[in-house]
Design a protein around this motif. Structure first.
Motif, PDB file in Angstrom:
ATOM      1  N   VAL A  30       0.871  -1.166   0.000  1.00 35.94           N
ATOM      2  CA  VAL A  30       0.000   0.000   0.000  1.00 35.94           C
ATOM      3  C   VAL A  30       0.913   1.223   0.000  1.00 35.94           C
ATOM      4  CG1 VAL A  30      -2.001  -1.040   1.133  1.00 35.94           C
ATOM      5  CG2 VAL A  30      -0.214  -0.011   2.535  1.00 35.94           C
ATOM      6  N   GLU A  31       0.456   2.260  -0.685  1.00 36.51           N
ATOM      7  CA  GLU A  31       1.151   3.549  -0.658  1.00 36.51           C
ATOM      8  C   GLU A  31       0.113   4.609  -0.364  1.00 36.51           C
ATOM      9  OE1 GLU A  31       4.686   4.286  -3.419  1.00 36.51           O
ATOM     10  OE2 GLU A  31       3.447   2.879  -4.550  1.00 36.51           O
ATOM     11  N   ALA A  32       0.510   5.621   0.394  1.00 36.28           N
ATOM     12  CA  ALA A  32      -0.403   6.701   0.737  1.00 36.28           C
ATOM     13  C   ALA A  32       0.267   8.031   0.471  1.00 36.28           C
ATOM     14  CB  ALA A  32      -0.811   6.602   2.204  1.00 36.28           C
ATOM     15  N   VAL A  33      -0.449   8.892  -0.227  1.00 32.19           N
ATOM     16  CA  VAL A  33      -0.012  10.264  -0.448  1.00 32.19           C
ATOM     17  C   VAL A  33      -0.716  11.085   0.630  1.00 32.19           C
ATOM     18  CG1 VAL A  33       0.029  12.206  -2.052  1.00 32.19           C
ATOM     19  CG2 VAL A  33       0.211   9.851  -2.925  1.00 32.19           C
ATOM     20  N   LEU A  77      -2.775   0.144   5.754  1.00 35.37           N
ATOM     21  CA  LEU A  77      -2.677   1.599   5.588  1.00 35.37           C
ATOM     22  C   LEU A  77      -2.462   2.286   6.928  1.00 35.37           C
ATOM     23  CD1 LEU A  77      -5.439   2.437   2.958  1.00 35.37           C
ATOM     24  CD2 LEU A  77      -3.020   3.079   2.820  1.00 35.37           C
ATOM     25  N   LEU A  78      -3.263   1.935   7.902  1.00 30.62           N
ATOM     26  CA  LEU A  78      -3.142   2.557   9.219  1.00 30.62           C
ATOM     27  C   LEU A  78      -1.776   2.279   9.844  1.00 30.62           C
ATOM     28  CD1 LEU A  78      -4.597   4.282  11.276  1.00 30.62           C
ATOM     29  CD2 LEU A  78      -5.514   2.191  12.276  1.00 30.62           C
ATOM     30  N   GLN A  92      -7.242  10.054   7.955  1.00 28.47           N
ATOM     31  CA  GLN A  92      -8.664   9.860   7.693  1.00 28.47           C
ATOM     32  C   GLN A  92      -8.787   8.809   6.595  1.00 28.47           C
ATOM     33  OE1 GLN A  92     -10.824  11.798   9.764  1.00 28.47           O
ATOM     34  NE2 GLN A  92      -8.773  11.998  10.636  1.00 28.47           N
ATOM     35  N   LEU A  93      -8.829   7.550   7.004  1.00 24.67           N
ATOM     36  CA  LEU A  93      -8.876   6.465   6.032  1.00 24.67           C
ATOM     37  C   LEU A  93     -10.180   6.496   5.253  1.00 24.67           C
ATOM     38  CD1 LEU A  93      -7.339   3.475   8.010  1.00 24.67           C
ATOM     39  CD2 LEU A  93      -6.212   5.085   6.483  1.00 24.67           C
ATOM     40  N   PRO A  94     -10.145   6.067   3.993  1.00 23.00           N
ATOM     41  CA  PRO A  94     -11.372   6.074   3.193  1.00 23.00           C
ATOM     42  C   PRO A  94     -12.388   5.058   3.713  1.00 23.00           C
ATOM     43  CG  PRO A  94      -9.606   4.957   2.017  1.00 23.00           C
ATOM     44  CD  PRO A  94      -8.998   5.546   3.252  1.00 23.00           C
ATOM     45  N   VAL A  95     -13.658   5.341   3.465  1.00 20.67           N
ATOM     46  CA  VAL A  95     -14.720   4.427   3.868  1.00 20.67           C
ATOM     47  C   VAL A  95     -14.562   3.098   3.141  1.00 20.67           C
ATOM     48  CG1 VAL A  95     -17.216   4.053   3.810  1.00 20.67           C
ATOM     49  CG2 VAL A  95     -16.298   6.302   4.406  1.00 20.67           C
ATOM     50  N   SER A  96     -14.194   3.176   1.872  1.00 20.96           N
ATOM     51  CA  SER A  96     -13.991   1.981   1.067  1.00 20.96           C
ATOM     52  C   SER A  96     -12.514   1.884   0.699  1.00 20.96           C
ATOM     53  CB  SER A  96     -14.831   2.079  -0.208  1.00 20.96           C
ATOM     54  OG  SER A  96     -14.509   1.019  -1.079  1.00 20.96           O
ATOM     55  N   PRO A  97     -11.916   0.713   0.816  1.00 20.34           N
ATOM     56  CA  PRO A  97     -10.490   0.587   0.501  1.00 20.34           C
ATOM     57  C   PRO A  97     -10.206   0.454  -0.998  1.00 20.34           C
ATOM     58  CG  PRO A  97     -11.301  -1.515   1.266  1.00 20.34           C
ATOM     59  CD  PRO A  97     -12.459  -0.537   1.349  1.00 20.34           C
ATOM     60  N   VAL A  98     -10.821   1.315  -1.792  1.00 20.39           N
ATOM     61  CA  VAL A  98     -10.590   1.309  -3.234  1.00 20.39           C
ATOM     62  C   VAL A  98      -9.511   2.348  -3.538  1.00 20.39           C
ATOM     63  CG1 VAL A  98     -11.613   1.719  -5.503  1.00 20.39           C
ATOM     64  CG2 VAL A  98     -12.942   0.588  -3.712  1.00 20.39           C
ATOM     65  N   PRO A  99      -8.373   1.946  -4.102  1.00 15.44           N
ATOM     66  CA  PRO A  99      -7.295   2.904  -4.370  1.00 15.44           C
ATOM     67  C   PRO A  99      -7.630   3.802  -5.564  1.00 15.44           C
ATOM     68  CG  PRO A  99      -6.739   0.762  -5.271  1.00 15.44           C
ATOM     69  CD  PRO A  99      -8.045   0.592  -4.535  1.00 15.44           C
ATOM     70  N   VAL A 130      -4.650  13.852   6.438  1.00 16.03           N
ATOM     71  CA  VAL A 130      -4.216  13.747   7.828  1.00 16.03           C
ATOM     72  C   VAL A 130      -4.545  15.064   8.520  1.00 16.03           C
ATOM     73  CG1 VAL A 130      -2.420  12.028   7.425  1.00 16.03           C
ATOM     74  CG2 VAL A 130      -1.843  14.409   7.271  1.00 16.03           C
ATOM     75  N   THR A 131      -4.950  14.975   9.782  1.00 12.74           N
ATOM     76  CA  THR A 131      -5.365  16.164  10.513  1.00 12.74           C
ATOM     77  C   THR A 131      -4.490  16.465  11.715  1.00 12.74           C
ATOM     78  OG1 THR A 131      -6.922  14.870  11.836  1.00 12.74           O
ATOM     79  CG2 THR A 131      -7.773  15.866   9.805  1.00 12.74           C
ATOM     80  N   GLY A 132      -3.637  15.546  12.094  1.00 12.18           N
ATOM     81  CA  GLY A 132      -2.853  15.724  13.311  1.00 12.18           C
ATOM     82  C   GLY A 132      -1.431  16.182  13.046  1.00 12.18           C
ATOM     83  N   GLU A 133      -0.631  16.071  14.088  1.00 14.48           N
ATOM     84  CA  GLU A 133       0.783  16.436  14.030  1.00 14.48           C
ATOM     85  C   GLU A 133       1.586  15.248  13.517  1.00 14.48           C
ATOM     86  OE1 GLU A 133       2.133  19.455  14.642  1.00 14.48           O
ATOM     87  OE2 GLU A 133       0.049  20.087  14.796  1.00 14.48           O
ATOM     88  N   CYS A 134       2.398  15.494  12.520  1.00 16.55           N
ATOM     89  CA  CYS A 134       3.186  14.432  11.900  1.00 16.55           C
ATOM     90  C   CYS A 134       4.651  14.577  12.280  1.00 16.55           C
ATOM     91  CB  CYS A 134       3.038  14.479  10.377  1.00 16.55           C
ATOM     92  SG  CYS A 134       1.359  14.222   9.811  1.00 16.55           S
TER      93      CYS A 134
END
Length: 179
Positions: A30-33, A77-78, A92-99, A130-134
């Motif tokens: 998995v990759e996340a932007v 992903l998480l 904020q992960l998507p409701v559906s895991p469709v890339p 993302v909404t928090g501190e990274c």
């Protein structure tokens, strides 16, 4: 010197078994932007990780990692978001895991434009707000937030390796940037 991220589930495959498996079958990733959104939900910043590659060259990348045996896509992903951005990133992960796209990496240049000299990998790619501190963790030296215009600049695009400059353009198009 190894620059890869240590696997917290090292019992899954030993380094030798992983090397053997990579030579015989595609690995699932998995990759996340990571993005920050304005109050209307439009992308106003994109996060990239600055890392050193095996040659010591600095490259830009995104959150990424393998999907483990018996692990759901959402859990992978998480896990990788927390591993690379810290526990307070609040993805904020998507409701559906469709890339938004599937990137297929090969050990040598191919028609896909994506390369990974270690393996043949199939990567499910997501845009994740993302909404928090990274805080960059593991093998990332820093996390840089850039506007869409900055990240699409020629100088930054050249800092991506393995074809990931294509991924950022696809991610922004998927998010409606530039339309």
């Amino acid at each position: 010197m190894s620059v890869r991220t240590p696997d917290p589930y090292s019992g899954w495959l030993s380094d030798e078994d992983l090397f053997e498996a990579r030579g015989r079958l595609p690995m699932v990733y998995v990759e996340a932007v990571p993005v920050r959104l304005d109050p209307l939900g439009f992308v106003n910043e994109v996060g990239t990780l600055l890392q050193g590659d095996a040659d010591g060259t600095m490259v830009r990348s995104f959150v990424s990692g393998r999907v483990l045996y018996r692990e759901t896509i959402r859990a992978a992903l998480l896990r990788h978001m927390e591993k690379d951005l810290g526990p307070l990133a609040f993805p904020q992960l998507p409701v559906s895991p469709v890339p938004f796209t599937v990137a297929e990496y090969f050990p040598a240049p191919s028609q896909t434009g994506f390369t990974d000299d270690r393996q043949h990998a199939v990567s499910l790619v997501y845009v994740i707000p993302v909404t928090g501190e990274c805080e960059p963790r593991q093998d990332a030296l820093e996390l840089t937030w850039m506007t869409p215009q900055e990240i699409l600049g020629d100088d930054v695009q050249q800092e991506f390796s393995g074809g990931r400059s294509n991924l950022v353009r696809q991610a922004l198009a998927f998010a409606g940037v530039g339309q």
